[in-house]
Design a protein around this motif. Structure first.
Motif, PDB file in Angstrom:
ATOM      1  N   PRO A  85      -4.906   1.564  -3.547  1.00  0.00           N
ATOM      2  CA  PRO A  85      -5.184   2.626  -2.561  1.00  0.00           C
ATOM      3  C   PRO A  85      -5.961   3.787  -3.180  1.00  0.00           C
ATOM      4  O   PRO A  85      -5.816   4.080  -4.378  1.00  0.00           O
ATOM      5  CB  PRO A  85      -3.781   3.081  -2.122  1.00  0.00           C
ATOM      6  CG  PRO A  85      -2.884   1.944  -2.455  1.00  0.00           C
ATOM      7  CD  PRO A  85      -3.461   1.300  -3.676  1.00  0.00           C
ATOM      8  N   THR A 137      -0.864  -2.911  -7.156  1.00  0.00           N
ATOM      9  CA  THR A 137      -1.283  -3.257  -5.800  1.00  0.00           C
ATOM     10  C   THR A 137      -2.787  -3.500  -5.757  1.00  0.00           C
ATOM     11  O   THR A 137      -3.559  -2.728  -6.312  1.00  0.00           O
ATOM     12  CB  THR A 137      -0.920  -2.123  -4.818  1.00  0.00           C
ATOM     13  OG1 THR A 137       0.495  -1.948  -4.815  1.00  0.00           O
ATOM     14  CG2 THR A 137      -1.391  -2.445  -3.409  1.00  0.00           C
ATOM     15  N   ASN A 182       0.829  -1.206   0.000  1.00  0.00           N
ATOM     16  CA  ASN A 182       0.000   0.000   0.000  1.00  0.00           C
ATOM     17  C   ASN A 182       0.865   1.260   0.000  1.00  0.00           C
ATOM     18  O   ASN A 182       0.636   2.188  -0.780  1.00  0.00           O
ATOM     19  CB  ASN A 182      -0.922  -0.014   1.220  1.00  0.00           C
ATOM     20  CG  ASN A 182      -1.944   1.106   1.187  1.00  0.00           C
ATOM     21  OD1 ASN A 182      -2.972   1.010   0.538  1.00  0.00           O
ATOM     22  ND2 ASN A 182      -1.659   2.187   1.909  1.00  0.00           N
TER      23      ASN A 182
END
Length: 199
Positions: A186, A182, A150
């Motif tokens: 995020p 990822t 993150n």
């Protein structure tokens, strides 16, 4: 404005107690009061350890009292300038208050210290601070090695935005592609993606 004080003197010539009145200007009285209060506060804090200050700060942060938390964190740092956890928390408060130069100072000192630190807590926030300050060279030099997924994604997203703001759309897109790997992505990285899509 004057503050009046009455003091009892000893018996006068008549054998009765005599009152003596003195007057102090209000400004001077308030200064005396302030100095007295600070003295009490300092004496109360003198016996606290850096761990005490840090514990107090965390409780105050949890209670949303960032003003007093700053006082406690500065107390912890004054007891140990290498207290990287206190610096990281202080930097986070400054970041939340949009005091980016102060946040930069605390995050940078935390990372420069030889003491162990959770870089995943500090680096992505410092990356956003450097982007706000347009310190693009320093942002580009930030290392993402050792960060959790993150934090690495957020840091890369900030780097991508920095490239975009410098007019390098191609490199910005390449960096962002890596940041998007990822899962889940995020929120900050998604915002960066939307910003790049506008250009």
């Amino acid at each position: 404005m004057l503050v009046r004080f009455q003091m009892m003197k000893g018996p006068g010539s008549s054998g009765k107690n005599v009152k003596s009145e003195s007057r102090i200007p209000m400004g001077r009285f308030l200064r005396y009061l302030l100095c007295f209060s600070v003295g009490i506060l300092l004496s109360a804090c003198a016996g606290e350890t850096r761990e005490d200050h840090l514990k107090n700060a965390k409780a105050l942060i949890a209670a949303n009292d960032s003003t007093q938390a700053i006082v406690e964190l500065k107390g912890a740092i004054s007891k140990d300038v290498r207290n990287v956890e206190a610096r990281a928390l202080l930097g986070k408060i400054y970041f939340d208050r949009k005091k980016y130069e102060d946040a930069d100072k605390e995050f940078s000192r935390a990372l420069e210290s030889e003491a162990p630190i959770d870089k995943s807590m500090v680096v992505p926030l410092l990356a956003q601070v450097l982007l706000r300050l347009a310190a693009y060279d320093r942002l580009d030099a930030l290392k993402v090695d050792g960060l959790d997924d993150n934090s690495r994604s957020v840091t890369l997203a900030a780097k991508a935005l920095a490239r975009l703001f410098q007019g390098d759309d191609v490199v910005a897109g390449q960096i962002l592609q890596t940041a998007m790997l990822t899962k889940p992505v995020p929120v900050y990285t998604l915002i960066a993606e939307a910003r790049l899509a506008m250009d």
